[in-house]
Scaffold this active site. Structure first.
Site, PDB file in Angstrom:
ATOM      1  N   ILE A  82      27.533  15.088  12.618  1.00 12.19           N
ATOM      2  CA  ILE A  82      27.508  13.643  12.881  1.00 12.19           C
ATOM      3  C   ILE A  82      28.781  13.169  13.587  1.00 12.19           C
ATOM      4  O   ILE A  82      28.790  12.128  14.237  1.00 12.19           O
ATOM      5  CB  ILE A  82      27.275  12.873  11.559  1.00 12.19           C
ATOM      6  CG1 ILE A  82      25.904  13.250  10.981  1.00 12.19           C
ATOM      7  CG2 ILE A  82      27.330  11.368  11.769  1.00 12.19           C
ATOM      8  CD1 ILE A  82      25.538  12.538   9.705  1.00 12.19           C
TER       9      ILE A  82
ATOM     10  N   GLU B 248      16.182  10.161  10.087  1.00 14.17           N
ATOM     11  CA  GLU B 248      15.628  11.466  10.453  1.00 14.17           C
ATOM     12  C   GLU B 248      16.517  11.984  11.577  1.00 14.17           C
ATOM     13  O   GLU B 248      16.832  11.254  12.520  1.00 14.17           O
ATOM     14  CB  GLU B 248      14.184  11.318  10.936  1.00 14.17           C
ATOM     15  CG  GLU B 248      13.216  10.934   9.842  1.00 14.17           C
ATOM     16  CD  GLU B 248      13.181  11.938   8.689  1.00 14.17           C
ATOM     17  OE1 GLU B 248      13.374  13.146   8.937  1.00 14.17           O
ATOM     18  OE2 GLU B 248      12.958  11.501   7.543  1.00 14.17           O
TER      19      GLU B 248
ATOM     20  N   GLY C 116      30.406  17.590  29.211  1.00  9.04           N
ATOM     21  CA  GLY C 116      31.392  18.552  29.715  1.00  9.04           C
ATOM     22  C   GLY C 116      30.742  19.895  30.007  1.00  9.04           C
ATOM     23  O   GLY C 116      30.965  20.496  31.073  1.00  9.04           O
TER      24      GLY C 116
ATOM     25  N   ASN D 233      38.141  10.743  20.316  1.00  2.73           N
ATOM     26  CA  ASN D 233      38.145  11.187  21.720  1.00  2.73           C
ATOM     27  C   ASN D 233      39.447  10.831  22.440  1.00  2.73           C
ATOM     28  O   ASN D 233      39.724  11.361  23.522  1.00  2.73           O
ATOM     29  CB  ASN D 233      36.937  10.633  22.486  1.00  2.73           C
ATOM     30  CG  ASN D 233      35.619  11.265  22.100  1.00  2.73           C
ATOM     31  OD1 ASN D 233      34.566  10.640  22.118  1.00  2.73           O
ATOM     32  ND2 ASN D 233      35.639  12.548  21.751  1.00  2.73           N
TER      33      ASN D 233
ATOM     34  N   TRP E  97      27.585  20.484  30.525  1.00  7.78           N
ATOM     35  CA  TRP E  97      26.625  20.302  31.624  1.00  7.78           C
ATOM     36  C   TRP E  97      27.335  20.517  32.959  1.00  7.78           C
ATOM     37  O   TRP E  97      26.834  21.215  33.848  1.00  7.78           O
ATOM     38  CB  TRP E  97      26.040  18.886  31.556  1.00  7.78           C
ATOM     39  CG  TRP E  97      25.019  18.559  32.606  1.00  7.78           C
ATOM     40  CD1 TRP E  97      23.667  18.724  32.507  1.00  7.78           C
ATOM     41  CD2 TRP E  97      25.274  18.007  33.911  1.00  7.78           C
ATOM     42  NE1 TRP E  97      23.059  18.300  33.673  1.00  7.78           N
ATOM     43  CE2 TRP E  97      24.013  17.855  34.551  1.00  7.78           C
ATOM     44  CE3 TRP E  97      26.417  17.619  34.610  1.00  7.78           C
ATOM     45  CZ2 TRP E  97      23.880  17.339  35.840  1.00  7.78           C
ATOM     46  CZ3 TRP E  97      26.292  17.111  35.900  1.00  7.78           C
ATOM     47  CH2 TRP E  97      25.027  16.974  36.498  1.00  7.78           C
TER      48      TRP E  97
ATOM     49  N   ASP F 204      26.046  13.798  23.692  1.00  8.77           N
ATOM     50  CA  ASP F 204      26.967  14.936  23.743  1.00  8.77           C
ATOM     51  C   ASP F 204      26.546  15.983  24.777  1.00  8.77           C
ATOM     52  O   ASP F 204      25.366  16.132  25.082  1.00  8.77           O
ATOM     53  CB  ASP F 204      27.052  15.577  22.345  1.00  8.77           C
ATOM     54  CG  ASP F 204      28.311  16.409  22.179  1.00  8.77           C
ATOM     55  OD1 ASP F 204      29.237  16.277  23.004  1.00  8.77           O
ATOM     56  OD2 ASP F 204      28.374  17.198  21.217  1.00  8.77           O
TER      57      ASP F 204
HETATM   58  C1  IPE Z   1      31.040  12.957  19.540  1.00  6.81           C
HETATM   59  O1  IPE Z   1      31.149  14.007  20.446  1.00  6.81           O
HETATM   60  C2  IPE Z   1      31.455  11.675  20.181  1.00  6.81           C
HETATM   61  C3  IPE Z   1      30.647  11.226  21.305  1.00  6.81           C
HETATM   62  C4  IPE Z   1      29.568  11.799  21.756  1.00  6.81           C
HETATM   63  C5  IPE Z   1      31.107  10.038  21.932  1.00  6.81           C
HETATM   64  P1  IPE Z   1      32.416  14.984  20.472  1.00  6.81           P
HETATM   65  O2  IPE Z   1      32.143  15.981  21.524  1.00  6.81           O
HETATM   66  O3  IPE Z   1      33.649  14.194  20.577  1.00  6.81           O
HETATM   67  O4  IPE Z   1      32.344  15.617  19.009  1.00  6.81           O
HETATM   68  P2  IPE Z   1      32.913  16.978  18.432  1.00  6.81           P
HETATM   69  O5  IPE Z   1      34.375  17.003  18.731  1.00  6.81           O
HETATM   70  O6  IPE Z   1      32.180  18.084  19.102  1.00  6.81           O
HETATM   71  O7  IPE Z   1      32.604  16.914  16.963  1.00  6.81           O
HETATM   72  C1  IPE Z   2      30.066  13.643  25.380  1.00  5.89           C
HETATM   73  O1  IPE Z   2      30.233  14.818  26.101  1.00  5.89           O
HETATM   74  C2  IPE Z   2      30.833  12.475  25.931  1.00  5.89           C
HETATM   75  C3  IPE Z   2      32.015  12.104  25.152  1.00  5.89           C
HETATM   76  C4  IPE Z   2      32.375  12.622  24.003  1.00  5.89           C
HETATM   77  C5  IPE Z   2      32.851  11.077  25.713  1.00  5.89           C
HETATM   78  P1  IPE Z   2      31.461  15.777  25.834  1.00  5.89           P
HETATM   79  O2  IPE Z   2      32.584  15.352  26.729  1.00  5.89           O
HETATM   80  O3  IPE Z   2      31.808  15.872  24.402  1.00  5.89           O
HETATM   81  O4  IPE Z   2      30.865  17.144  26.352  1.00  5.89           O
HETATM   82  P2  IPE Z   2      31.054  18.568  25.709  1.00  5.89           P
HETATM   83  O5  IPE Z   2      30.661  18.455  24.260  1.00  5.89           O
HETATM   84  O6  IPE Z   2      32.494  18.943  25.879  1.00  5.89           O
HETATM   85  O7  IPE Z   2      30.132  19.449  26.487  1.00  5.89           O
HETATM   86 MG    MG Z   3      31.211  17.073  22.872  1.00  7.41          MG
END
Ligand code: IPE
Ligand code: IPE
Ligand code: MG
Length: 239
Positions: A188, A200, A19, A64, A21, A16
């Protein structure tokens, strides 16, 4: 006597923060996904070199698909382009994919199937890539398979217990020992619910593209300071 340094058998990472970053660098979100994908190549290699047997990564959740079409398309294109690069000749890495196939593009499915086929006889480490994955969907799909096996006389209802149920989940992944979610979010998000029971959990602040060797070493240190009791009492720790 000093306790031996413990290496978890099954590590899982919720990748995670791609985006954020990118945003911090004034870049578009896709650039974060690109950096994340490049990091996955490096960090998975390092994690296996530490003796971890199975690494599960959450790359795309069922939820997603709610994102903009452009972002989803970018991610799918990235999977098609970058996943084959994880397959190295003369390597012992088996790559499997977990998640539902419906809604995935044909070229993504072909990529997944080709990689699965190419690495299926390998017996060293396992990289489990979760795409279009949902923890609840996994449990529901397992339940349906069990029902069908009972109807067809493949198994008897009395044989269903926690262990045999687990075998019906996508790729029969075992319990997770160490679950890491980067980016500081503490949830999660419907990841491997069944296998997380006694994992853990560790939530470093860094965004996934910055989750490097030192960060993984830190995670291992934290894991080694945890007292895993599984509901029992650890006498040696004076609890
Ligand atoms: C969880 O991240 C799914 C993946 C990392 C692939 P999200 O960014 O989609 O999760 P939420 O929406 O913050 O819970
Ligand atoms: C995780 O990074 C990758 C996917 C969920 C595909 P995010 O895209 O959720 O990045 P943030 O959480 O918006 O920073
Ligand atoms: Mg995310």
């Amino acid at each position: 006597m000093k306790e031996q340094y413990k290496i978890p058998n099954h590590v899982a990472i919720i990748l995670d923060g791609n985006g954020r970053w990118a945003k911090e660098r004034g870049l578009i979100r896709s650039m974060g996904h690109k950096a994340g994908s490049e990091n996955l190549k490096k960090i998975s290699k390092y994690i296996f070199s530490k003796g971890v047997k199975i690494l599960s990564v959450f790359a795309f959740s069922t939820e997603n698909f709610k994102r903009d079409k452009d972002e989803v398309d970018y991610l799918m294109n990235l999977f098609v382009k970058d996943f084959p690069k994880l397959v190295k000749k003369d390597d012992d890495l088996k790559i499997v994919f977990s998640g539902r196939r419906d809604n995935l593009r044909k070229d993504v499915l072909k990529t997944i199937d080709d990689i699965t086929e190419k690495t299926k006889n390998r017996t060293g480490h396992i990289l489990n890539i979760c795409i279009n994955f949902g923890g609840r969907a996994d449990i529901i799909d397992a339940t349906k398979k069990i029902y069908s096996d009972i109807q067809n006389g493949v198994i008897n209802i009395d044989e269903i217990d926690e262990e045999s149920f687990g075998k019906y989940l996508y790729n029969s992944m075992p319990d997770i020992d160490l679950l890491i979610r980067t980016s500081g979010e503490v949830r999660i998000s419907n990841f491997m619910l069944y296998q997380c029971s006694y994992a853990e959990m560790y939530f470093p602040k860094v965004y996934f593209p910055d989750f490097n060797k030192d960060e993984f070493d830190k995670a291992l240190d934290v894991y080694n300071h945890r007292d895993r009791r599984f509901g029992g009492i650890n006498e040696s720790k004076n609890n």
